[in-house]
Design a protein around this motif. Structure first.
Motif, PDB file in Angstrom:
ATOM      1  N   UNK A   1       1.783   7.333   5.470  1.00 30.27           N
ATOM      2  CA  UNK A   1       2.827   6.604   6.216  1.00 30.27           C
ATOM      3  C   UNK A   1       2.393   5.165   6.418  1.00 30.27           C
ATOM      4  N   UNK A   2       1.137   5.002   6.794  1.00 28.27           N
ATOM      5  CA  UNK A   2       0.630   3.643   7.004  1.00 28.27           C
ATOM      6  C   UNK A   2       0.751   2.831   5.721  1.00 28.27           C
ATOM      7  N   UNK A   3       0.314   3.413   4.609  1.00 30.24           N
ATOM      8  CA  UNK A   3       0.290   2.655   3.357  1.00 30.24           C
ATOM      9  C   UNK A   3       1.688   2.292   2.904  1.00 30.24           C
ATOM     10  N   UNK A   4       2.624   3.257   2.999  1.00 32.36           N
ATOM     11  CA  UNK A   4       3.935   2.988   2.431  1.00 32.36           C
ATOM     12  C   UNK A   4       4.807   2.133   3.340  1.00 32.36           C
ATOM     13  N   UNK A   5       4.389   1.944   4.588  1.00 30.63           N
ATOM     14  CA  UNK A   5       5.174   1.038   5.437  1.00 30.63           C
ATOM     15  C   UNK A   5       4.551  -0.344   5.525  1.00 30.63           C
TER      16      UNK A   5
ATOM     17  N   UNK B   1       2.836  -6.944  -0.684  1.00 31.96           N
ATOM     18  CA  UNK B   1       2.488  -8.340  -0.887  1.00 31.96           C
ATOM     19  C   UNK B   1       2.314  -8.655  -2.362  1.00 31.96           C
ATOM     20  N   UNK B   2       2.962  -9.723  -2.803  1.00 31.97           N
ATOM     21  CA  UNK B   2       2.769 -10.199  -4.178  1.00 31.97           C
ATOM     22  C   UNK B   2       2.233 -11.624  -4.095  1.00 31.97           C
ATOM     23  N   UNK B   3       1.069 -11.883  -4.671  1.00 29.11           N
ATOM     24  CA  UNK B   3       0.484 -13.208  -4.513  1.00 29.11           C
ATOM     25  C   UNK B   3       1.292 -14.306  -5.194  1.00 29.11           C
TER      26      UNK B   3
ATOM     27  N   UNK C   1       2.507   1.890 -11.830  1.00 31.27           N
ATOM     28  CA  UNK C   1       3.201   3.041 -12.392  1.00 31.27           C
ATOM     29  C   UNK C   1       2.838   3.232 -13.859  1.00 31.27           C
ATOM     30  N   UNK C   2       2.570   2.114 -14.535  1.00 38.69           N
ATOM     31  CA  UNK C   2       2.083   2.184 -15.912  1.00 38.69           C
ATOM     32  C   UNK C   2       0.728   2.875 -15.950  1.00 38.69           C
ATOM     33  N   UNK C   3      -0.026   2.781 -14.850  1.00 38.48           N
ATOM     34  CA  UNK C   3      -1.323   3.454 -14.800  1.00 38.48           C
ATOM     35  C   UNK C   3      -1.148   4.935 -14.474  1.00 38.48           C
ATOM     36  N   UNK C   4      -0.248   5.243 -13.548  1.00 32.91           N
ATOM     37  CA  UNK C   4      -0.119   6.633 -13.079  1.00 32.91           C
ATOM     38  C   UNK C   4       0.622   7.505 -14.091  1.00 32.91           C
ATOM     39  N   UNK C   5       1.669   6.938 -14.696  1.00 34.67           N
ATOM     40  CA  UNK C   5       2.565   7.731 -15.530  1.00 34.67           C
ATOM     41  C   UNK C   5       1.859   8.473 -16.673  1.00 34.67           C
TER      42      UNK C   5
ATOM     43  N   UNK D   1      -1.378  -4.093  -2.259  1.00 33.04           N
ATOM     44  CA  UNK D   1      -1.412  -3.549  -0.904  1.00 33.04           C
ATOM     45  C   UNK D   1      -0.327  -2.487  -0.788  1.00 33.04           C
ATOM     46  N   UNK D   2      -0.400  -1.744   0.285  1.00 37.24           N
ATOM     47  CA  UNK D   2       0.658  -0.790   0.587  1.00 37.24           C
ATOM     48  C   UNK D   2       0.864   0.252  -0.490  1.00 37.24           C
ATOM     49  N   UNK D   3       2.142   0.500  -0.791  1.00 38.79           N
ATOM     50  CA  UNK D   3       2.499   1.588  -1.681  1.00 38.79           C
ATOM     51  C   UNK D   3       1.908   1.452  -3.069  1.00 38.79           C
ATOM     52  N   UNK D   4       1.911   0.216  -3.622  1.00 36.28           N
ATOM     53  CA  UNK D   4       1.406   0.054  -4.981  1.00 36.28           C
ATOM     54  C   UNK D   4      -0.079   0.382  -5.050  1.00 36.28           C
ATOM     55  N   UNK D   5      -0.816  -0.024  -4.012  1.00 31.49           N
ATOM     56  CA  UNK D   5      -2.233   0.307  -4.010  1.00 31.49           C
ATOM     57  C   UNK D   5      -2.423   1.810  -3.890  1.00 31.49           C
TER      58      UNK D   5
END
Lengths: 100, 191, 386
Positions: free
Chosen positions: C87-91, C95-97, C110-114, C268-272
């Motif tokens: 919950x913490x991560x997905x909320x 951040x995109x630099x 997703x290219x890594x996970x898929x 950060x967050x969900x992508x991480x």
């Protein structure tokens, strides 16, 4: 089932796109990619026609083309690296030392 | 392969191919080409050449394209001018027209080959690993063995060409380029 | 015209096709849920296990309205791992630099996970399960070139990591991405050699056939598991698999002390969280491959299609359903044990230096793999194999 002619048409189209790429881009890496694109278009034709005549030869040739492409990529990229070290460019038009 | 699947894959291949030659950022070009390669691998599988399709993905996408990415990052090549710049406009136009003519000619040639329209079924073993290996190690054995020699020569050649000779400066290619580095640094355009 | 005929055939055929489709869908859902669930389990084991190894307490705070405390239950940090942290991560802010390639930055995790997730499609989780007149092969996708498929998906897995590093517009991230791709490509060769040796041994690329070939016993009691035939391959696959999953001792792409966090520095967050899941899914994938190749896959010692036949001659016959369940459970128990082994290794060994990593890969594992392959080929030919 898709008739073989559709594959051939796609192959021709990809080959043409690759040829255009070589002609309109001057960046050697993109030109290299475009040449690989043409190789792959021809590979598609080999596989499709090999299937049409029910022979494995088309696939064998694709196998060899792939091996040659791997060797070509290794040497070609090494050439690009050494070229970039000496001239600091990857633009084909600027490599004109032997032109007069 | 059903017609709709072929149409989808063909459209994807053409989009990827156009992306390869039209995009400015070299990394995007390589990704466009990787898309074409995976797509062609699937098409080979659809044509019954399952082994070759997987080899295409393993060798081309998994190794050769990563090598391209490596070199692009190693050489610190900025986004270039894309299709603008470089050769003169007339040359490009002539080139594009010639390529279009080539494609048109190929279409005409193919459309006059009636045998290309027939649909033929194939044996299930066609294109399997065993079948391909059997052909490779019988009729094409010499060629296959020569290929190993070619690869060895390529490895040696690549090492010899890319080797940094003593005295050559190490400053070229200090750091690879990234999407925003053009904004930070003085821009070095590669036509 | 042809299409209409096809549609009519589909409609006209009895419900067999539909049921086949439903069975396929159920298999797919089961394996994805299992992989994701086990990923969470691994995450929990890693946190509490590492705490145990390092003499810490580890996650133990999160609780729901103090319920656990009021009931006097000890807190094992399950809520932390399963509920609170996701919950913490997905909320968190996504951040995109500045100056990053936004599209690829978002696509990379997703290219890594898929590719890792789709590899599980060819994993045999059991033999044939008979329900009524249907015989269900407990392999989600029965592919007769599954070993090639595995190599192909692992090969594609490099892209997510490398592009994630590049698209972040961060020097550390890019260095991490380049390190990751060099490392993964190098160790793929050792991995491929290990897998090819196994393929030569069993004479098939089909993972289900490999598992079946590992049934039965030697000398009346010893299970015919692949590790007894290919011990060198097992070591090669374990080491190169751990290098593929980019964890200690092969975690140079992350290298916290040198590269901040390597290729996911700017995530950060969900992508991480997706990148983290990829790590654990890869651990699971390596465990699955080792189980299938070297530990009999779903084989339970002395269990045959009709029940147990113990070495002494005693037998305990079981119905097909019980056998299938036993195989399924045995497979995943083996996978969990091997995943935990990898986590233990991770928390035991220090990180290699980059030159050591490359030397191990190219001068250690690749020649060893080649020798092993040549030796295997000789033995197979001498033994009169195919």
């Amino acid at each position: 089932m898709t008739p073989i002619i559709d594959y051939m048409a796609l192959s021709a189209l990809l080959f043409a796109i690759g040829a255009i790429g070589v002609l309109i881009r001057r960046n050697v890496i993109v030109m290299f990619l475009a040449i690989e694109l043409m190789l792959n278009a021809v590979n598609l034709a080999f596989v499709a026609l090999g299937r049409r005549i029910g022979s494995m030869d088309g696939q064998v040739i694709v196998f060899f083309v792939m091996t040659v492409a791997a060797a070509e990529a290794a040497v070609g990229l090494a050439i690009i690296i050494s070229m970039f070290r000496n001239r600091e460019t990857v633009n084909a038009d600027e490599l004109n030392l032997l032109r007069w | 392969m059903p017609q709709w699947l072929f149409a989808f894959l063909a459209a994807l291949a053409i989009i990827g191919a156009l992306g390869t030659i039209l995009q400015r950022n070299l990394v995007h070009c390589v990704l466009g080409f990787a898309l074409v390669l995976i797509d062609l691998g699937v098409l080979y599988m659809g044509l019954g050449a399952v082994t070759v399709g997987f080899l295409q993905i393993i060798v081309y996408v998994g190794a050769i394209m990563v090598l391209f990415l490596f070199v692009i990052w190693l050489l610190n090549i900025q986004a270039d001018t894309g299709v603008r710049g470089g050769a003169s406009l007339s040359l490009k136009l002539v080139g594009a027209l010639a390529a279009a003519a080539l494609a048109a000619e190929l279409f005409v040639v193919f459309s006059h080959a009636p045998k290309l329209r027939e649909v033929r079924t194939i044996a299930p073993a066609f294109g399997s690993v065993a079948t391909l290996a059997h052909v490779l190690f019988s009729r094409y054995l010499i060629a296959f063995e020569t290929t190993s020699l070619l690869l060895l020569a390529a490895i040696v050649g690549a090492v010899a060409l890319a080797r940094r000779l003593a005295g050559q400066s190490a400053e070229v290619a200090a750091m690879p380029s990234q999407p925003g580095s053009a904004a930070r640094e003085s821009r070095r355009e590669v036509a | 015209m042809r299409r209409r005929a096809h549609t009519q055939r589909l409609l006209a055929s009895d419900s067999g096709v539909t049921i086949e489709l439903v069975i396929g869908a159920i298999k797919a859902v089961v394996i994805v849920l299992l992989v994701l669930g086990l990923t969470t389990l691994m995450l929990w084991f890693e946190r509490k296990g590492s705490a145990l190894i390092q003499d810490r307490i580890g996650a133990n705070r999160a609780d729901i309205f103090g319920l656990g405390k009021r009931l006097g239950m000890p807190n094992f940090g399950v809520i932390n791992t399963v509920l609170a942290d996701p919950i913490k991560m997905f909320t968190k802010e996504d951040f995109v630099p500045d100056g990053a390639d936004r599209f690829l930055h978002g696509l990379a995790p997703f290219l890594a996970l898929f590719p890792v997730i789709i590899t599980f499609a060819v994993v045999p989780m059991g033999d044939i399960l008979k329900i009524g007149k249907y015989e269900i092969d407990l392999q989600p996708a029965n592919l007769n070139v599954a070993a090639l498929y595995v190599l192909a998906t692992i090969g594609i897995g490099v892209y997510g990591i490398a592009l994630g590093g590049w698209a972040s517009n961060n020097r550390w991230a890019l260095l991490g991405g380049i390190r990751a791709s060099a490392q993964m490509i190098s160790y793929e060769i050792a991995m491929g050699l290990a897998i090819i040796a196994v393929v030569v041994t069993y004479g098939t690329l089909d993972l289900q056939q490999m598992c079946r070939a590992q049934g039965g016993v030697w000398f009346g009691f010893l299970p015919r598991w692949g590790i007894l035939l290919q011990p060198v391959s097992f070591l090669l696959l374990l080491i190169s698999g751990m290098a593929e999953s980019k964890r200690v001792p092969f975690d140079l792409p992350e290298g916290e002390s040198e590269l901040v966090a390597g290729y996911f520095t700017e995530y950060s967050g969900g992508k991480q969280a997706v990148f983290m899941m990829t790590d654990f899914a890869e651990v699971l994938l390596v465990a699955v491959l080792i189980t299938v190749f070297f530990f009999g896959g779903w084989q339970v010692p002395w269990l045959y299609r009709d029940g147990f036949h113990f070495p002494g001659g005693a037998a305990w016959l079981l119905p097909n359903l019980a056998v299938a369940i036993l195989q399924f459970v045995a497979f995943w128990i083996k996978v969990i044990i091997l995943s935990c082994l990898q986590i233990l290794i991770r928390w035991t060994l220090p990180r290699l230096r980059y030159d050591q990593l490359m030397r191990l890969g190219w001068k250690g594992l690749v020649p060893l793999g080649l020798l092993n392959l040549v030796a295997t080929a000789f033995v197979v030919v001498a033994a009169g194999g195919k």
